[in-house]
Motif scaffolding. Structure first.
Motif, short mmCIF file in Angstrom:
data_model
loop_
_atom_site.label_atom_id
_atom_site.label_comp_id
_atom_site.label_asym_id
_atom_site.label_seq_id
_atom_site.Cartn_x
_atom_site.Cartn_y
_atom_site.Cartn_z
N ALA A 135 0.83 -1.21 0.00
CA ALA A 135 0.00 0.00 0.00
C ALA A 135 0.86 1.25 0.00
O ALA A 135 0.55 2.23 -0.71
N ARG A 136 1.92 1.25 0.78
CA ARG A 136 2.79 2.43 0.87
C ARG A 136 3.46 2.73 -0.47
O ARG A 136 3.45 3.88 -0.95
N THR A 137 4.00 1.70 -1.13
CA THR A 137 4.69 1.94 -2.39
C THR A 137 3.69 2.33 -3.50
O THR A 137 4.01 3.17 -4.34
N MET A 138 2.49 1.76 -3.48
CA MET A 138 1.49 2.13 -4.48
C MET A 138 1.03 3.58 -4.28
O MET A 138 0.86 4.33 -5.24
N ALA A 139 0.84 3.97 -3.00
CA ALA A 139 0.42 5.35 -2.72
C ALA A 139 1.50 6.34 -3.17
O ALA A 139 1.19 7.39 -3.74
N THR A 141 3.61 5.89 -5.54
CA THR A 141 3.61 5.89 -7.00
C THR A 141 2.49 6.77 -7.54
O THR A 141 2.69 7.55 -8.49
N VAL A 142 1.30 6.66 -6.95
CA VAL A 142 0.17 7.48 -7.40
C VAL A 142 0.47 8.95 -7.15
O VAL A 142 0.18 9.81 -8.00
N GLU A 169 -5.02 2.92 -9.24
CA GLU A 169 -5.33 3.95 -8.24
C GLU A 169 -6.37 3.45 -7.25
O GLU A 169 -6.28 3.72 -6.04
N ALA A 172 -4.84 1.01 -4.83
CA ALA A 172 -4.03 1.73 -3.84
C ALA A 172 -4.89 2.29 -2.71
O ALA A 172 -4.51 2.25 -1.54
N ARG A 176 -4.56 1.13 1.16
CA ARG A 176 -4.12 2.18 2.09
C ARG A 176 -5.15 2.44 3.19
O ARG A 176 -4.79 2.74 4.33
#
Length: 464
Positions: A135-139, A141-142, A169, A172, A176
């Protein structure tokens, strides 16, 4: 049926060694067989052994793989259809493989490796740490795409295109805000679903608070609420109650707009399911329920939201869905008279030196279209296909009845290879009569064929 002690132990050991999933499948199949009226001592014995805790597998289940954990966390929001419009709160399952592939190979490679090598921590903790890292890395990235459009194009290329990036998105947000969504799940589980006013008030506070965290979250709440209620119409009613107004402009400007959007998305899912069903060569049982669900949702949404008296975008979208579906139904049904003439023929249609047989593919397709005809008749007013249905039904019914009568005469007079031809087309006629008019009429036709063919000829196989 009794087994001696040695055979009993062997059977228990065999059943106990089966994986849990296979045991569950076998248990379900045995239960279905017994419920259908099949009386067989073997089924009784298997049911007894499968229900016995002593046959349970003692093998420890391996921990779930990272990709399984990832997909399970998203499960409440997954759909199999690709809708025309991306609706926040709904995640297309087909988008997950390329997204996961990038997560696994780049974004969260270290976290996945750590999960796989950490065998000492409790499993729940391992999964929580893994999902938090993803979740952290996807957030991050967004967030990077908000400041640089080039980043968005690059990432869209990594995950399979712009539409998949929109799904990225959404994923994510779910990961998150998993804690917040978990609390919503608990609230819905404890809510009094029969008291719409209290439920709407509870959702009002929740949706407003979550909308401040992320504008997508109300859509996820709407999806979770729809799953609990099992009705898009009830979801739309909650939007009206929560807003305190039937004015669509006021609803659209409030966080409760998400409830209407998900209601319309569910209707569009039904349209997509009908479209998928029409592409099949044979019925898989999904076509009629999907058509019925759309008609019911459309009719009730128009009533609850008074959509017939407005030019709001929601009304236009529902009208567009109805039009698209009606045109698809009319287009497919217009081909039914031609198909049924190919599947049900008399001996007069052939040169006696070159007899033919019905095409099995054509038969399955014809039966699918008769299923569509029957389902559409129940919702013809809502779908606006009355004229098409009446014309196609009359044509199909007249031809099938007339040709079946001639086939019965053919069965009485057929000789040699003619018998096989008559039997094949007679089978098709009985099956289609069963679908169009029901088993009583089909059984009468089958008996007519049996009487005409004589006592020494095989009885036709269909519609027993």
């Amino acid at each position: 049926m009794a087994l001696d002690e040695e055979k009993s132990k062997k059977l228990r050991a065999l059943l106990g060694a089966l994986p849990p999933g296979m045991r569950a499948t076998l248990s379900r199949m045995v239960g279905e067989a017994r419920n259908s009226g099949i009386s067989d001592p073997t089924f009784d014995l298997l049911a007894e052994f499968l229900a016995d805790p002593g046959t349970a597998s003692t093998a420890e289940e391996p921990p779930p793989t990272p990709d399984k954990i990832f997909q399970t966390a998203l499960e409440p929001f997954l759909i199999s259809q690709v809708l025309q419009r991306k609706i926040p709160g709904r995640i297309c399952i087909a988008s997950l493989p390329p997204i996961w592939s990038w997560i696994e190979s780049d974004l969260a490679k270290a976290a996945i490796a750590a999960y796989s090598t950490n065998e000492t921590s409790p499993q729940a903790e391992r999964e929580e740490v893994l999902l938090a890292a993803i979740a952290r890395t996807m957030a991050e990235t967004v967030t990077a795409t908000k400041t640089n459009p080039d980043n968005r194009r690059r990432i869209a290329g990594q995950v399979g295109g712009e539409r998949n990036f929109e799904e990225f998105e959404d994923v994510a947000v779910v990961l998150r805000r998993s804690r917040e969504l978990g609390r919503i799940s608990s609230i819905l589980a404890d809510a009094d679903l029969a008291n719409e006013a209290i439920l709407a008030a509870t959702l009002a506070r929740t949706i407003v608070d979550l909308a401040r965290l992320d504008p997508r979250l109300p859509y996820h709440v709407a999806v979770m609420t729809q799953r609990v209620l099992g009705s898009t119409v009830k979801l739309a009613k909650l939007a009206v109650i929560g807003t305190g107004s039937e004015d669509l402009k006021l609803i659209a400007a409030s966080p409760f707009a998400a409830l209407i959007e998900i209601s319309l998305a569910e209707a569009e899912r039904s349209v997509a399911l009908v479209g998928d069903g029409l592409k099949q060569l044979k019925s898989d049982g999904t076509l009629a329920p999907a058509l019925r669900d759309f008609a019911m949702s459309s009719r009730n949404l128009r009533a609850v939201l008074n959509l017939d008296q407005t030019t709001h975008d929601w009304a236009k979208r529902l009208t567009e869905m109805r039009t698209r579906l009606s045109e698809a139904i009319a287009r497919e049904l217009n081909g039914l008279p031609r198909l049924i003439r190919a599947c049900v023929k008399t001996l007069r249609a052939f040169d006696q030196r070159r007899l033919g047989m019905p095409d099995p593919v054509d038969i399955e397709r014809t039966c699918l279209l008769i299923e569509l005809l029957n389902a559409a008749k129940l919702s013809s007013t809502e779908l606006g296909v009355n004229e098409t249905l009446l014309r196609v039904f009359n044509d199909t019914d007249t031809y099938l009845d007339h040709t079946s009568r001639i086939l019965v005469e053919d069965a009485r007079n057929a000789i040699g290879d003619q018998r096989n031809t008559v039997r094949a087309f007679g089978d098709a006629a009985i099956r289609m009569t069963d679908l169009l008019h029901g088993p009583t009429r089909a059984t009468a036709l089958r008996r007519s064929f049996g009487t005409a063919a004589g006592p020494n000829e095989p009885v036709l196989r269909v519609a027993k």
